[in-house]
Design a protein around this motif. Structure first.
Motif, PDB file in Angstrom:
ATOM      1  N   ALA A 299      15.892  41.404  29.473  1.00  0.00           N
ATOM      2  CA  ALA A 299      15.515  42.806  29.678  1.00  0.00           C
ATOM      3  C   ALA A 299      16.151  43.347  30.959  1.00  0.00           C
ATOM      4  O   ALA A 299      16.781  44.421  30.957  1.00  0.00           O
ATOM      5  N   ALA A 300      16.042  42.582  32.039  1.00  0.00           N
ATOM      6  CA  ALA A 300      16.624  43.017  33.318  1.00  0.00           C
ATOM      7  C   ALA A 300      18.139  43.147  33.190  1.00  0.00           C
ATOM      8  O   ALA A 300      18.743  44.130  33.638  1.00  0.00           O
TER       9      ALA A 300
ATOM     10  N   GLU B  70      15.080  36.807  30.884  1.00  0.00           N
ATOM     11  CA  GLU B  70      15.992  37.515  31.798  1.00  0.00           C
ATOM     12  C   GLU B  70      16.716  38.659  31.111  1.00  0.00           C
ATOM     13  O   GLU B  70      17.348  39.485  31.761  1.00  0.00           O
TER      14      GLU B  70
ATOM     15  N   ASN C  48      19.049  46.278  31.202  1.00  0.00           N
ATOM     16  CA  ASN C  48      18.889  47.496  32.009  1.00  0.00           C
ATOM     17  C   ASN C  48      20.011  47.632  33.041  1.00  0.00           C
ATOM     18  O   ASN C  48      20.562  48.713  33.230  1.00  0.00           O
ATOM     19  N   GLU C  49      20.369  46.521  33.672  1.00  0.00           N
ATOM     20  CA  GLU C  49      21.459  46.559  34.668  1.00  0.00           C
ATOM     21  C   GLU C  49      22.773  46.961  34.002  1.00  0.00           C
ATOM     22  O   GLU C  49      23.564  47.712  34.562  1.00  0.00           O
TER      23      GLU C  49
END
Ligand code: B1M
Length: 214
Positions: free
Chosen positions: A20-21, A18, A24-25
């Motif tokens: 990476a997401a 989780e 980025n967020e």
């Protein structure tokens, strides 16, 4: 929950799939890459380190937390290394012999690159001879040595001695760092500089180059 706290929790809870997401967020929310590293990833990794020391987690968890951190760094380090300032100097960096820790060294490398330094990274488990040869064969101003284990810190002194023996000690300034390394230790082994973290390492590298300039 505070976004950097979420990142730090993701490291502790080993959410490698989780991260990476989440990273980025957090970037999209306007949090700078260095803040995500310092207030998120590093805090989470320190917490895992304490749990490991206290026997609450074991090597597999340590490996997975490192994998989680590295996944986030794949997104963040290119941002650090692209800040873009004029050329300041060249650095050879590596983790000393017997030591495989390289996460902090990679952050230091990217920060140096983003602040005008060309960096040759020799990797991990680098013996004094290899450091000496790299200094001999390249036009560099700074040699950076990283060590995370108290048992491998003496390899920093061994590297400085190898440079002295080869008549190369005057050619480069030696900067040291890593979790267990201190300014007092740097002074004791005859290093020219110490960086407590990546920002301090960049400041010290700049100062060492300025001191060398005529
Ligand atoms: Co290891 N490990 N580990 N480990 N590991 C520590 C260092 C430890 C403190 C954990 C603990 O017990 N609390 C402990 C050392 C105890 C000691 O020596 N006093 C330890 C141990 C014991 C071990 C093993 C022996 C475990 C075993 O096998 N039983 C083993 C040794 C392997 C080896 O190297 N031969 C081992 C293995 C591993 C993993 C492979 C699982 C993994 C490393 C993965 C990797 O790096 N590719 C790992 C990890 C992740 C850690 C902890 C949890 C986190 C290290 C880290 O990445 N921190 C660590 C606990 C801790 O440090 N709190 C621990 C985040 C990173 C950003 O910080 O590296 O400090 P750091 O870098 C900072 C500054 O120090 C500075 O700037 C960086 C950015 O701010 N800096 C420099 C670093 N280098 C610099 C150079 C400079 C200037 C500044 O100038 C050149």
């Amino acid at each position: 929950m505070d976004r950097t706290k979420q990142i730090s929790e993701a490291i502790v809870q080993l959410k490698w799939d989780e991260i990476a997401a989440l990273t980025n967020e957090t970037l999209e929310a306007g949090i700078p890459a260095l803040e995500i590293i310092d207030r998120g990833l590093v805090l989470g990794m320190s917490a895992v380190g304490i749990k490991f020391r206290d026997g609450e987690v074991f090597l597999p968890e340590l490996l997975l937390s490192a994998k989680t951190m590295k996944t986030a760094l794949e997104i963040l380090l290119p941002i650090l290394s692209q800040q873009g300032t004029g050329f300041i100097g060249r650095v050879i960096i590596g983790t000393v012999s017997g030591d495989l820790h390289d996460i902090g060294k990679k952050i230091v490398t990217s920060m140096l690159q983003g602040n005008g330094f060309e960096v040759m990274d020799l990797g991990v488990d680098v013996d004094p001879e290899r450091f000496m040869e790299a200094v001999r064969d390249n036009d560099v101003q700074i040699l950076g040595l990283s060590a995370l284990l108290t048992s491998t810190m003496p390899m920093m002194e061994a590297t400085i001695k190898a440079l002295e023996k080869a008549g190369l000690r005057q050619k480069v300034k030696v900067m040291v760092g890593g979790a267990s390394v201190t300014q007092a230790y740097a002074d004791q082994i005859g290093a020219d500089g110490y960086g407590a973290d990546a920002v301090a390492a960049v400041e010290k590298a700049r100062a060492l180059i300025s001191a060398q300039s005529p």
